[in-house]
Design a protein around this motif. Structure first.
Motif, short mmCIF file in Angstrom:
data_model
loop_
_atom_site.label_atom_id
_atom_site.label_comp_id
_atom_site.label_asym_id
_atom_site.label_seq_id
_atom_site.Cartn_x
_atom_site.Cartn_y
_atom_site.Cartn_z
N VAL A 813 0.86 -1.18 0.00
CA VAL A 813 0.00 0.00 0.00
C VAL A 813 0.89 1.22 0.00
O VAL A 813 1.81 1.34 0.82
CB VAL A 813 -0.90 0.01 1.23
N PRO A 814 0.71 2.13 -1.02
CA PRO A 814 1.62 3.28 -1.12
C PRO A 814 1.57 4.14 0.14
O PRO A 814 0.53 4.31 0.74
CB PRO A 814 1.12 4.04 -2.35
N MET A 815 2.75 4.64 0.49
CA MET A 815 2.88 5.56 1.64
C MET A 815 3.48 6.85 1.14
O MET A 815 4.69 6.99 0.96
CB MET A 815 3.80 4.98 2.74
N GLY A 816 2.64 7.77 0.72
CA GLY A 816 3.11 9.06 0.19
C GLY A 816 3.71 8.86 -1.19
O GLY A 816 3.25 8.08 -2.02
N LYS A 817 4.79 9.54 -1.56
CA LYS A 817 5.47 9.51 -2.86
C LYS A 817 6.81 8.81 -2.79
O LYS A 817 7.61 8.87 -3.70
CB LYS A 817 5.67 10.94 -3.38
N THR A 818 7.16 8.04 -1.77
CA THR A 818 8.44 7.37 -1.62
C THR A 818 8.42 6.07 -2.41
O THR A 818 7.48 5.27 -2.30
CB THR A 818 8.71 7.09 -0.14
N LEU A 819 9.48 5.81 -3.27
CA LEU A 819 9.59 4.59 -4.08
C LEU A 819 10.27 3.51 -3.27
O LEU A 819 11.19 3.76 -2.50
CB LEU A 819 10.41 4.86 -5.35
N THR A 820 9.81 2.26 -3.55
CA THR A 820 10.46 1.11 -2.91
C THR A 820 11.71 0.75 -3.67
O THR A 820 11.99 1.25 -4.76
CB THR A 820 9.49 -0.07 -2.86
N ASP A 821 12.49 -0.17 -3.09
CA ASP A 821 13.72 -0.62 -3.75
C ASP A 821 13.42 -1.30 -5.08
O ASP A 821 14.14 -1.14 -6.09
CB ASP A 821 14.47 -1.57 -2.84
N GLU A 822 12.31 -2.08 -5.15
CA GLU A 822 11.96 -2.78 -6.40
C GLU A 822 11.59 -1.77 -7.50
O GLU A 822 12.00 -1.90 -8.67
CB GLU A 822 10.81 -3.76 -6.15
N GLN A 823 10.80 -0.77 -7.14
CA GLN A 823 10.42 0.23 -8.13
C GLN A 823 11.63 1.02 -8.62
O GLN A 823 11.79 1.34 -9.82
CB GLN A 823 9.38 1.19 -7.54
N PHE A 824 12.56 1.35 -7.72
CA PHE A 824 13.74 2.09 -8.12
C PHE A 824 14.62 1.26 -9.06
O PHE A 824 15.14 1.75 -10.06
CB PHE A 824 14.53 2.50 -6.86
N ALA A 825 14.75 -0.06 -8.79
CA ALA A 825 15.55 -0.94 -9.67
C ALA A 825 14.88 -1.06 -11.05
O ALA A 825 15.53 -1.07 -12.09
CB ALA A 825 15.72 -2.30 -9.03
N GLY A 826 13.56 -1.13 -11.08
CA GLY A 826 12.84 -1.22 -12.36
C GLY A 826 13.06 0.03 -13.20
O GLY A 826 13.21 -0.05 -14.43
N LEU A 827 13.04 1.18 -12.53
CA LEU A 827 13.29 2.42 -13.26
C LEU A 827 14.68 2.45 -13.86
O LEU A 827 14.91 2.91 -15.00
CB LEU A 827 13.09 3.62 -12.32
N ILE A 828 15.69 1.97 -13.11
CA ILE A 828 17.06 1.93 -13.65
C ILE A 828 17.15 1.01 -14.86
O ILE A 828 17.74 1.35 -15.92
CB ILE A 828 18.04 1.50 -12.56
N VAL A 829 16.55 -0.21 -14.79
CA VAL A 829 16.58 -1.15 -15.93
C VAL A 829 15.88 -0.55 -17.15
O VAL A 829 16.35 -0.63 -18.30
CB VAL A 829 15.94 -2.48 -15.52
N PHE A 830 14.72 0.11 -16.86
CA PHE A 830 13.99 0.72 -17.98
C PHE A 830 14.81 1.84 -18.62
O PHE A 830 14.87 2.01 -19.84
CB PHE A 830 12.65 1.27 -17.46
N GLY A 831 15.53 2.62 -17.79
CA GLY A 831 16.34 3.70 -18.35
C GLY A 831 17.51 3.17 -19.19
O GLY A 831 17.81 3.71 -20.26
N VAL A 832 18.19 2.14 -18.67
CA VAL A 832 19.32 1.56 -19.43
C VAL A 832 18.84 0.98 -20.76
O VAL A 832 19.48 1.16 -21.83
CB VAL A 832 20.03 0.50 -18.56
N ALA A 833 17.69 0.28 -20.75
CA ALA A 833 17.16 -0.31 -21.99
C ALA A 833 16.81 0.79 -23.00
O ALA A 833 17.10 0.69 -24.21
CB ALA A 833 15.96 -1.19 -21.67
N SER A 834 16.17 1.86 -22.49
CA SER A 834 15.81 2.97 -23.39
C SER A 834 17.04 3.62 -23.99
O SER A 834 17.10 3.99 -25.18
CB SER A 834 14.97 4.00 -22.62
N LEU A 835 18.11 3.80 -23.18
CA LEU A 835 19.35 4.39 -23.68
C LEU A 835 19.99 3.51 -24.75
O LEU A 835 20.53 4.00 -25.75
CB LEU A 835 20.29 4.63 -22.50
N SER A 836 19.93 2.18 -24.55
CA SER A 836 20.51 1.26 -25.54
C SER A 836 19.78 1.34 -26.87
O SER A 836 20.38 1.36 -27.96
CB SER A 836 20.47 -0.17 -24.99
N VAL A 837 18.46 1.38 -26.83
CA VAL A 837 17.67 1.48 -28.05
C VAL A 837 17.97 2.79 -28.77
O VAL A 837 18.11 2.86 -30.00
CB VAL A 837 16.17 1.35 -27.72
#
Length: 847
Positions: A813-837
């Protein structure tokens, strides 16, 4: 809520509290539900009970008397009551109150209700038939309005003004007369009558005022006779203890001559006085007296008989005394005849008086008795004496006889004058005396007796000299002496005893001079130390007649002067040093000799206190340690006394021993404690250290039990755990952590005050573990203290066959606007993939 410049802050936590219970509120007045000629039915409503259930109601009424005096009629838990036995057309006042376990409410306002019907006629007042000292007989008639078949009862009420103004019922029945007993004599009473028939009750009748009669008085008391003469005496007496209720008394005095064969009483006096003079009586005659008194109630009994006897006349003149046999030098025997006239039946005594022929000599009584002969002794030899005699009886003395002069024969010397004592010193005295002049035979020697008291007198001199020196006397001691003269006829009487006290001298040498461990008279202002002080004591010597004023103590070349006490403390000495002392006593006569030399040694200095430190601190314990003092080296036999200040701000011993550490248990958390320490060795007790203050820490929250997990619909579950109450006003929050999937560490998913949390977005058929710990939010320090992790709880989500296999990441259940460790890792993977493309696309364009 806090408000500042119209800005409101968040609301505080709600606090619940409960007020104490109280007595019920004052109820409303009762109301009338039904009434008849002889009854009233009342009801009332319950008031507010104020937190405690109402147990009883109290209904009071004035019985229709309208005197504002209320009495209880009903006590119970019912809220209605039927009042029976009332009079027709009469108003009654009621009020009600409520009771619970806390107390009683106030009474309601008073309310008046009337019975139905018409008021019966007033009864006729009772009549006085007869009266006595303690009773009256009253009678009354039956009302004319009552038929013969109707049963009529009568209530007779009496008012005793000596006890109060209320009427009390003294009779209730069918009779038409009543004897009222146990009344006070000569006292006024008021009576009234109330008639009752069936359901009606008449009003009280008019008052009958009557009075009891006086009683016969008691006899007069304490009769006494005084001023008895030959022919009269006076009789007095006191009023009787019981006057019969009437103060007007007439006293009757009767007399009877005791020597009559048949005694006849004759009235001597009759009147109100309590004194009478009986005159014209016979001398030497016995009379009997008795008293009585009379009032309107009758004549009392007679008092006990009082016997009195009139005096007889004094005796007549006796014959002059004459000698019997030979007259000796120190005594003679005299005889005489009785009085010439007088009563032979009366016992007569004789008084013989003697007077020396010297001018100014006073006569002396040498015999008093019933015999007519006596021997007079202790006379001086060769001396003339004058004698006379008189007789006496109960009436007094008669006249003296004619005087006769008789001389004694010559004998031993007379009594010597007391010797004189002249002081030479406190050990020597001179005793002198005068030469005794003898009218008969010359004196052959003088004898001097000397001693400490009369029982210890000894002969110290015998001869013709008129002086003697006595030596070897004690200072300030009492002595006595006496002198005796001797001639050929014998030894004369001793002189008067002379008392003598030798003068005072300087005191004797002081004994028992010694040094003691503890002073006999310690003082709080000046502490005593065995290293720099010596406590001395000694026995008080003999003062030799003059009180000791001071003592001088010699220590080396110094001299200390003390008061007349037998102890002293010498201060400001060197530690571990040897001293030689002497002492002597002084009085107003001078100083005495010095005592023997006393050699003493002071002790070494006691150890200084060590430094106190706190080695370990806990919520309920303090571990203290201490080391060596910087000023003195402590030995192995040194012990330590550790003291702690209690609630009464007094230091108490918590440890005594040779250890250098001590741990205190069972203390209060986050509290300050004050300590001081002292070192003790063979040299004595050292001083206390300065006061050290150490504080305990706050307690951590307790370890929670493993949380409980319940699976919900879908891929969600609910986690619950136990709660902890606030710790000394500090709030408790909880932290929930989850371990599952590919994660290797626990991750925090919740922090707050609740004791439950729902997890959603979990993966199917995946093992998860959850754990929780509590945190204490300190209000005073704004610090957060966290407890230990609880045991982990394991669970695995199982999906049913109808559920679609959809992979889902673990979310919460979200608690304010703070990201969890899983969400932060997903954002990094998505950013690296986008940069590669993007880079691949740019390279394609360049080629």
């Amino acid at each position: 809520i806090t408000v500042c410049n119209s800005m409101k802050g968040p609301s505080s936590d709600a606090r619940a509290f409960t007020t104490h219970s109280a007595p019920p509120d004052t109820p409303l007045p009762p109301r009338l539900s039904h009434r008849t000629k002889s009854s009233l039915t009342l009801q009332w409503k319950p008031p507010v009970d104020n937190g405690s259930k109402i147990t009883n109601y109290v209904l009071e009424w004035d019985e229709g008397k309208k005197n504002s005096i209320f009495r209880e009629y009903y006590v119970g838990h019912q809220r209605h009551c039927k009042v029976m036995g009332l009079c027709p057309a009469v108003g009654y006042t009621f009020r009600v109150a409520a009771l619970n376990d806390i107390g009683t409410s106030g009474f309601s306002t008073e309310v008046v209700f009337n019975t139905t019907g018409s008021l019966p006629q007033t009864s006729l007042p009772p009549r006085l038939a007869q009266a006595g000292p303690s009773w009256v007989t009253l009678e009354w008639t039956r009302p004319n309005s009552c038929s013969n078949e109707e049963v009529v009862t009568y209530t007779l009420e009496m008012q005793d003004e000596t006890k109060g103004l209320d009427f009390q019922a003294v009779y209730s029945g069918l009779e038409l007369n009543r004897k009222v007993e146990t009344l006070k004599r000569n006292t006024q009473y008021k009576f009234r009558l109330i008639t009752c028939s069936g359901e009606w009750r008449s009003a009280p009748s008019s008052l009958l005022v009557c009075k009891t009669t006086p009683d016969r008085p008691g006899p007069p008391v304490n009769p006494a006779v005084n001023a008895v003469t030959y022919h009269s005496f006076c009789v007095t007496w006191e009023p009787p203890q019981d006057d019969g209720g009437s103060g007007d008394l007439t006293y009757v005095l009767e007399i009877s001559e005791g020597n009559l064969e048949e005694s006849q009483w004759v009235t001597l006096y009759r009147g109100p006085e309590r004194k009478h003079l009986c005159e014209d009586l016979k001398p030497a005659t016995s009379y009997s007296l008795r008293l009585s008194c009379v009032n309107v109630g009758g004549q009392s009994l007679c008092s006990d008989d009082l016997t009195v006897r009139t005096h007889i006349p004094p005796p007549g003149r006796c014959q002059p005394p004459s000698t019997v046999g030979n007259v000796k030098h120190k005594e003679m025997t005299l005889q005489w005849d009785g009085p010439l006239c007088g009563e032979e039946s009366e016992n007569v005594e004789f008084s013989l008086e003697m007077c020396a022929m010297e001018e100014g000599s006073e006569p002396t009584e040498v015999y008093c008795g019933s015999k007519t002969e006596c021997t007079v002794g202790n006379l001086l030899p060769g001396t003339t004496y004058r004698f006379q005699v008189r007789a006496a009886n109960s009436a007094g003395y008669g006249p003296y006889s004619e005087s006769v002069e008789i001389s004694t024969a010559a004998g031993p010397p007379g009594q010597c004058s007391p010797p004189a004592i002249n002081v030479r010193s406190h050990t020597c005295a001179d005793v002198t005396w005068e030469n005794k002049v003898s009218s008969g035979i010359d004196i052959s020697e003088y004898r001097l007796d000397w001693g400490r008291d009369l029982d210890s007198l000894e002969l110290v001199y015998s001869g013709m000299e008129t002086c003697f020196q006595i030596s070897n006397l004690e200072a300030s001691a009492d002595y006595c002496c006496r002198l005796q003269a001797v001639n050929q006829a014998g030894a004369g009487p001793y002189s008067d005893l002379v008392m003598y006290r030798t003068p005072a001298a300087a005191p004797d040498v002081v004994s028992g001079f010694c040094c003691v461990d503890h002073p006999l008279n310690p003082t709080d202002n000046e502490p005593f130390s065995h290293s720099t002080c010596l406590a001395l004591t000694w026995d008080e010597p003999h003062c030799n007649g003059a009180e000791i004023t001071s003592y001088c103590i010699s220590i080396g070349d110094r001299i200390f002067t003390t008061r007349n006490e037998t102890c002293h403390i010498i201060r400001d000495l060197l530690p571990d040093s040897e001293y030689s002392l002497q002492i002597r006593a002084e009085n107003e006569m001078g100083p005495g000799p010095f005592s023997q030399i006393l050699t003493v040694r002071t002790r070494p200095l006691p150890p200084s206190p060590p430094r106190l430190e706190c080695a370990a601190v806990g919520p309920q314990s303090l571990k203290l340690r201490w080391g060596f003092s910087s000023r003195s080296q402590l030995t192995d036999d040194t012990t330590y006394t550790l003291q702690m200040e209690n609630r009464n701000q007094r230091f108490v011993v918590v440890y005594r021993g040779s250890s250098h550490t001590f741990k205190l248990q069972r203390l209060s958390e986050s509290s300050q404690y004050r300590f001081r320490i002292q070192a003790v060795s063979e040299a004595g007790e050292g001083p206390f250290s300065e006061t050290y203050t150490f504080s305990t820490t706050k307690s951590l929250p307790q370890t929670l039990k493993a949380p409980r997990v319940v699976q919900l619909e879908g891929n969600a579950c609910e986690v619950t755990w136990e709660s902890i109450p606030p710790m000394r006003g500090d709030r408790i929050s909880y932290v929930l952590q989850v371990l599952g999937g590919r994660d290797s560490d626990y991750k925090q998913v919740y922090k707050g005050d609740e004791t439950s949390f729902q997890l959603s977005g979990l993966q199917w058929n995946t093992d998860y573990r959850v754990r929780v710990f509590a945190c204490r939010r300190c209000v005073d320090t704004l610090q957060e203290l966290c407890g230990s992790f609880s045991p982990s709880a394991h669970f695995n989500l199982r999906r049913s066959d109808a559920t679609l296999a959809v992979e889902a990441d673990i979310t919460r259940v979200p608690m304010g606007k703070t990201l969890t460790d899983e969400q932060f890792a997903g954002l990094i993977v998505f950013g690296v993939a986008s940069l590669s493309v993007l880079m691949a696309f740019l390279l394609q364009l360049l080629i």
